[in-house]
Design a protein around this motif. Structure first.
Motif, PDB file in Angstrom:
ATOM      1  N   VAL A 120       0.852  -1.184   0.000  1.00 24.13           N
ATOM      2  CA  VAL A 120       0.000   0.000   0.000  1.00 24.13           C
ATOM      3  C   VAL A 120       0.891   1.238   0.000  1.00 24.13           C
ATOM      4  O   VAL A 120       1.911   1.279   0.682  1.00 24.13           O
ATOM      5  CB  VAL A 120      -0.980   0.051   1.195  1.00 24.13           C
TER       6      VAL A 120
ATOM      7  N   ASN B 267      -0.520   7.296  -0.612  1.00 21.51           N
ATOM      8  CA  ASN B 267      -1.779   7.838  -1.131  1.00 21.51           C
ATOM      9  C   ASN B 267      -2.972   6.972  -0.739  1.00 21.51           C
ATOM     10  O   ASN B 267      -4.070   7.477  -0.555  1.00 21.51           O
ATOM     11  CB  ASN B 267      -1.730   7.962  -2.649  1.00 21.51           C
ATOM     12  N   GLU B 268      -2.762   5.666  -0.634  1.00 21.60           N
ATOM     13  CA  GLU B 268      -3.841   4.765  -0.245  1.00 21.60           C
ATOM     14  C   GLU B 268      -4.122   4.819   1.253  1.00 21.60           C
ATOM     15  O   GLU B 268      -5.249   4.623   1.684  1.00 21.60           O
ATOM     16  CB  GLU B 268      -3.501   3.328  -0.654  1.00 21.60           C
ATOM     17  N   VAL B 269      -3.099   5.081   2.022  1.00 25.10           N
ATOM     18  CA  VAL B 269      -3.241   5.119   3.475  1.00 25.10           C
ATOM     19  C   VAL B 269      -3.739   6.486   3.951  1.00 25.10           C
ATOM     20  O   VAL B 269      -4.632   6.587   4.763  1.00 25.10           O
ATOM     21  CB  VAL B 269      -1.903   4.764   4.166  1.00 25.10           C
TER      22      VAL B 269
ATOM     23  N   PRO C  36      -4.979   9.663   1.976  1.00 22.15           N
ATOM     24  CA  PRO C  36      -5.258  10.280   0.671  1.00 22.15           C
ATOM     25  C   PRO C  36      -4.888  11.760   0.585  1.00 22.15           C
ATOM     26  O   PRO C  36      -4.534  12.245  -0.477  1.00 22.15           O
ATOM     27  CB  PRO C  36      -6.769  10.094   0.507  1.00 22.15           C
TER      28      PRO C  36
ATOM     29  N   THR D  50      -1.600   1.551   8.522  1.00 18.36           N
ATOM     30  CA  THR D  50      -1.577   0.890   7.222  1.00 18.36           C
ATOM     31  C   THR D  50      -2.309  -0.444   7.216  1.00 18.36           C
ATOM     32  O   THR D  50      -2.624  -0.968   6.151  1.00 18.36           O
ATOM     33  CB  THR D  50      -0.127   0.654   6.750  1.00 18.36           C
TER      34      THR D  50
ATOM     35  N   PRO E 140      -5.503  -1.536   7.913  1.00 19.03           N
ATOM     36  CA  PRO E 140      -6.781  -1.686   7.200  1.00 19.03           C
ATOM     37  C   PRO E 140      -6.630  -1.665   5.681  1.00 19.03           C
ATOM     38  O   PRO E 140      -7.269  -2.453   4.977  1.00 19.03           O
ATOM     39  CB  PRO E 140      -7.612  -0.490   7.684  1.00 19.03           C
ATOM     40  N   ALA E 141      -5.782  -0.800   5.171  1.00 23.81           N
ATOM     41  CA  ALA E 141      -5.582  -0.732   3.725  1.00 23.81           C
ATOM     42  C   ALA E 141      -4.921  -2.001   3.202  1.00 23.81           C
ATOM     43  O   ALA E 141      -5.276  -2.507   2.133  1.00 23.81           O
ATOM     44  CB  ALA E 141      -4.744   0.496   3.356  1.00 23.81           C
ATOM     45  N   LEU E 142      -3.952  -2.531   3.951  1.00 24.23           N
ATOM     46  CA  LEU E 142      -3.299  -3.776   3.545  1.00 24.23           C
ATOM     47  C   LEU E 142      -4.281  -4.942   3.521  1.00 24.23           C
ATOM     48  O   LEU E 142      -4.308  -5.729   2.573  1.00 24.23           O
ATOM     49  CB  LEU E 142      -2.150  -4.113   4.496  1.00 24.23           C
TER      50      LEU E 142
ATOM     51  N   ALA F 235      -7.553  -4.868   3.267  1.00 17.28           N
ATOM     52  CA  ALA F 235      -8.550  -4.688   2.203  1.00 17.28           C
ATOM     53  C   ALA F 235      -7.961  -5.036   0.846  1.00 17.28           C
ATOM     54  O   ALA F 235      -8.606  -5.693   0.026  1.00 17.28           O
ATOM     55  CB  ALA F 235      -9.062  -3.252   2.201  1.00 17.28           C
ATOM     56  N   LYS F 236      -6.738  -4.636   0.598  1.00 19.67           N
ATOM     57  CA  LYS F 236      -6.100  -4.923  -0.683  1.00 19.67           C
ATOM     58  C   LYS F 236      -5.814  -6.416  -0.827  1.00 19.67           C
ATOM     59  O   LYS F 236      -5.930  -6.974  -1.907  1.00 19.67           O
ATOM     60  CB  LYS F 236      -4.812  -4.114  -0.814  1.00 19.67           C
TER      61      LYS F 236
ATOM     62  N   GLU G 233      -9.010  -8.238  -1.755  1.00 17.05           N
ATOM     63  CA  GLU G 233      -9.463  -8.015  -3.138  1.00 17.05           C
ATOM     64  C   GLU G 233      -9.086  -9.179  -4.044  1.00 17.05           C
ATOM     65  O   GLU G 233      -9.835  -9.556  -4.920  1.00 17.05           O
ATOM     66  CB  GLU G 233      -8.844  -6.735  -3.706  1.00 17.05           C
TER      67      GLU G 233
END
Length: 154
Positions: free
Chosen positions: A53, A56-58, A60, A107, A109-111, A113-114, A117
């Motif tokens: 991630v 920008n993803e963590v 914005p 970081t 939650p973004a990790l 979620a990615k 996916e």
């Protein structure tokens, strides 16, 4: 005597502009770079892979803060006296805001979620890359440039 003061204030302005430029560049480069990565286990047809991630993803808004810092370089050159002092104060706010946003960001939650996916499940081995520290350094430089200008802008 007056020539020495003019030379000194130009030198201070040059240092502030360079600090601002370097700080904005660090924030912008760090925003587009991977801040954290995790290994995702193989499931079904999908093989094992690494998920990253970026800043920008963590966070914005971190790119926007870097762009405002970059605009500050132009504003410092284009303004005088009170306007320059106001630009310095804005740069302090931008620098402190960037540091606060980056330090307060998580970081995980973004990790997760990615990783989800792609149909995989993240393992326990999450690692940082150091780009987060670069973004913090850039924010500190922006705030420092703003302090120099706010204190000595006139």
């Amino acid at each position: 005597m007056r020539t020495d003061r003019v030379t000194s204030s130009r030198r201070e302005l040059t240092v502030a502009v360079l600090l601002c430029l370097l700080g904005a560049a660090l924030v912008l480069v760090a925003a587009g770079s991977p801040w954290s990565r995790v290994e995702v286990a193989a499931t079904g047809l999908a093989g094992a892979r690494t998920v990253e991630v970026t800043g920008n993803e963590v966070v914005p808004g971190v790119r926007a803060l870097g762009l405002v810092g970059l605009a500050g370089v132009v504003a410092l050159a284009a303004t005088r006296r009170t306007g320059r002092t106001l630009v310095g104060l804005v740069l302090v706010v931008v620098g402190v805001g960037a540091v606060a946003a980056v330090v307060g960001a998580d970081t995980a939650p973004a990790l997760l979620a990615k990783a989800a996916e792609g149909g995989g499940q993240a393992g326990d081995g999450r690692s940082g890359t150091g780009w987060r520290a670069v973004a913090v350094a850039g924010g500190v430089l922006l705030a420092l440039a703003g302090l120099v200008v706010a204190a000595r802008g006139r």
